[in-house]
Scaffold this active site. Structure first.
Site, PDB file in Angstrom:
ATOM      1  N   ASN A 185       0.622  -1.149   0.081  1.00  0.00           N
ATOM      2  CA  ASN A 185       0.161  -0.195   0.157  1.00  0.00           C
ATOM      3  C   ASN A 185       0.687   1.336   0.084  1.00  0.00           C
ATOM      4  O   ASN A 185       0.869   2.056  -1.058  1.00  0.00           O
ATOM      5  CB  ASN A 185      -0.897   0.037   1.266  1.00  0.00           C
ATOM      6  N   ASP A 186       1.475   1.493   1.285  1.00  0.00           N
ATOM      7  CA  ASP A 186       2.336   2.738   1.256  1.00  0.00           C
ATOM      8  C   ASP A 186       3.415   2.766   0.137  1.00  0.00           C
ATOM      9  O   ASP A 186       3.686   4.012  -0.504  1.00  0.00           O
ATOM     10  CB  ASP A 186       2.891   2.897   2.700  1.00  0.00           C
ATOM     11  N   VAL A 187       3.716   1.940  -0.175  1.00  0.00           N
ATOM     12  CA  VAL A 187       4.916   1.732  -1.148  1.00  0.00           C
ATOM     13  C   VAL A 187       4.662   2.129  -2.474  1.00  0.00           C
ATOM     14  O   VAL A 187       5.617   2.322  -3.464  1.00  0.00           O
ATOM     15  CB  VAL A 187       6.024   0.546  -1.017  1.00  0.00           C
ATOM     16  N   VAL A 188       3.553   2.211  -2.697  1.00  0.00           N
ATOM     17  CA  VAL A 188       2.834   2.577  -4.056  1.00  0.00           C
ATOM     18  C   VAL A 188       1.858   3.766  -4.123  1.00  0.00           C
ATOM     19  O   VAL A 188       1.150   4.056  -5.126  1.00  0.00           O
ATOM     20  CB  VAL A 188       1.967   1.287  -4.909  1.00  0.00           C
TER      21      VAL A 188
ATOM     22  N   ALA B 147       1.015   4.280   7.194  1.00  0.00           N
ATOM     23  CA  ALA B 147       1.056   5.480   7.512  1.00  0.00           C
ATOM     24  C   ALA B 147      -0.241   6.369   7.649  1.00  0.00           C
ATOM     25  O   ALA B 147      -0.150   7.335   7.950  1.00  0.00           O
ATOM     26  CB  ALA B 147       1.725   6.351   6.480  1.00  0.00           C
TER      27      ALA B 147
END
Lengths: 465, 101
Positions: free
Chosen positions: A392-395, A433
């Site tokens: 999720n956060d990494v994209v 996050a």
């Protein structure tokens, strides 16, 4: 120490260094690990034949017991639980260093009951003794907390308390002041106990405010501490092989910590103190009710069928769903149809550095298709389908544009540059996050909700028929 | 400052440089095995533990030494074994999936 012992320790050190060097390529890595293990065996055998060991009872029982537990741990652990295991092992190493330092103090004191201090000790020995006990104890306690969080025994969300930074700073400061006191008067054995007690508290208070997805940093940092504690013990015992190996591990941990922080565009201080991942409150975050279009695995299969190139982006959700084997099976099916299929792996995907690579290697994914972020990021624009599984956060594109986002500035995988993005996810909940993911609402994104393992299994069936 | 200490400090600083050189070349692909493997190396503290546990005075220092031997041995044996288990899995050629039930 005899000349033979000294030279054997030197050989062990060389084997450690060359072993680590061989870890720079997957072709030689296994040999490297074995060479380091041989170095360790040499160091142990030489120590066992050292004249200083007078009574072998406890030594041998300890070695047997420790080996049995070690073998049991190593063979039983699941690849998804690797971060916890590495945490526990780090902690044990740090704890052992602290205990050795304490035992050495008792030996120096010249009186096992500690009532009379008749010993003589050099200043540097006393200083490193305090540091070894302090760092070693923080390592064992902090690692256990981190592992408990990773294993789900403890809530993995940050546990915040008032005056966090100040509390930790005060604890560390007090421990150091007491350390100076002890160095000035080494007969004060109880001061060492108080320092160890403060270190226990510090281990707890410094790790509980750190959330689950920040664990790669904590595990790396604890790795570094365990090495440093070993190096300090090396100074206490004037033993160079301990200093060399401890320092190698210390630097290794620091380098990894640094890589992890950079991959999140956050400072170490921010990771340690900011308590990211705590404030998420669904009622506040739901800015506006936006709708996403739900697609079925059938829709996804239709698109995949006509694709030429696919990049798969795995995240921690893959580990949670234990979906690595079915995912690789899907890759095999797609590759058999002539598609170019690769994985794009973000440095902080998962719960420790390199976590995803190990999971996928377990599922028999050849390492040539496990690409690092920098290697693959420019290829998304010429790729038909980016398949995001459990990440999720990494994209999240907010990292590029949204200045007030906690993710802002973090390097991300450019999945939104691909022609179609498929996201396989349980729900629309934001990532760690707490930042809503714009990608999910993008018109070229297909959201396929459900358990990763079930969805991928379904896709395989559809693609095969 | 004694000569022995001076040598130890030299060793410490030089080892740190070697560490940086060697470790920065390890690719992200192998970061997990790097951690578990280097972690096993930090179990070298076992050397100190063995001496503490075997001094034969009895009493507290032997007990502490004994616990240290157990912890450090778990660290060493578990660390090297699990690293080997992981590294065995890294293969280049696409494998036919024959290990799944």
């Amino acid at each position: 120490m005899s000349v033979v012992a000294a030279l054997s320790y030197l050989i062990a050190s060389v084997l450690f260094m060359s072993g680590l060097k061989m870890l720079s390529s997957p072709k030689t890595a296994r040999k490297g690990n074995i060479s380091a293990a041989i170095g360790m065996l040499i160091a142990i055998v030489v120590t066992l034949t050292d004249q200083r060991i007078l009574d072998y009872t406890f030594v041998l029982i300890g070695l047997l017991l420790g080996s049995a537990v070690g073998v049991w741990f190593a063979l039983r652990v699941k690849m998804t639980a690797m971060p916890q295991l590495v945490g526990v092992l780090n902690g044990f190493g740090g704890g052992a260093s602290a205990l050795v330092a304490f035992a050495e103090y008792i030996r120096m004191s010249g009186d096992a009951s500690l009532t009379v201090w008749s010993g003589e000790a050099r200043l540097d020995v006393l200083i490193t003794l305090v540091l070894s006990i302090l760092i070693g104890t923080v390592t064992i306690v902090g690692s256990m907390i981190a592992s408990a969080k990773l294993h789900g025994v403890m809530r993995s969300a940050p546990i915040l308390y008032p005056l966090q930074k100040q509390t930790n700073a005060a604890l560390l400061f007090t421990a150091l002041v007491l350390g100076v006191l002890f160095v000035l008067d080494p007969s004060l054995w109880y001061v060492l106990i108080i320092i160890a007690g403060l270190a226990v508290i510090l281990g707890v208070t410094s790790v509980i405010p750190i959330g689950g997805a920040d664990m790669p940093v904590v595990i790396s940092l604890m790795n570094s501490y365990s090495g440093l504690a070993g190096a300090m013990t090396g100074f206490v015992l004037s033993n160079n092989v301990l200093i060399i190996s401890g320092t190698l591990v210390g630097t290794s941990g620091i380098i990894l910590t640094n890589i992890m922080c950079k991959a999140m565009n956050r400072s170490l201080a921010n990771v340690l103190f900011a308590g990211v991942g705590a404030e998420y409150d669904p009622s506040v975050q739901a800015v506006e009710q936006r709708t996403v279009i739900r697609y079925t695995p059938e829709d996804a299969a239709t698109i995949l069928e006509s694709a030429q190139s696919v990049i798969i982006v795995p995240g921690y959700g893959l580990a949670v769903a234990q979906a690595q084997h079915v995912l690789q099976e899907l890759v095999n099916v797609l590759t058999a149809k002539g598609m170019l299929v690769r994985y794009g792996i973000h440095p902080v995907a998962g719960r420790m550095p390199g976590h995803m690579n190990v999971l996928l290697a377990e599922a028999n994914a050849p390492y040539d298709i496990l690409m690092e972020m920098d290697q693959i990021n420019d290829d998304f624009q010429t790729t038909d389908v980016a398949l995001v599984i459990g990440a999720n956060d990494v994209v999240n594109p907010a990292a590029r544009s949204k200045k007030d986002s906690p993710l802002y500035g973090m390097p991300i995988l450019n999945v939104d540059h691909a022609r179609t993005v498929m996201v396989c996810k349980r729900s629309l909940n934001p990532g760690f996050a707490g930042e809503d993911n714009e990608l999910f609402y993008n018109e070229k994104t297909m959201m396929v909700f459900g358990d990763a393992k079930e969805t991928v299994t379904k896709l395989i069936q559809l693609m095969k028929s | 400052m004694t000569e022995g200490l001076m040598i130890s400090i030299y060793v410490f600083v030089l080892a740190a440089f070697v560490g940086v050189e060697v470790i920065s070349k390890v690719p992200p692909l192998l970061h997990t095995p790097l951690m578990s493997g280097s972690n096993a190396i930090s179990g070298i503290t076992l050397v100190g533990s063995l001496i503490a546990a075997g001094e034969g005075h009895g009493g507290l220092s032997v007990i502490l030494g004994f616990i240290a031997v157990v912890l450090a041995t778990v660290n060493v044996v578990g660390g090297f074994l699990v690293t080997d288990r992981m590294l065995k899995m890294f293969r280049r050629e696409p494998q036919n999936k024959n290990q799944r039930a």
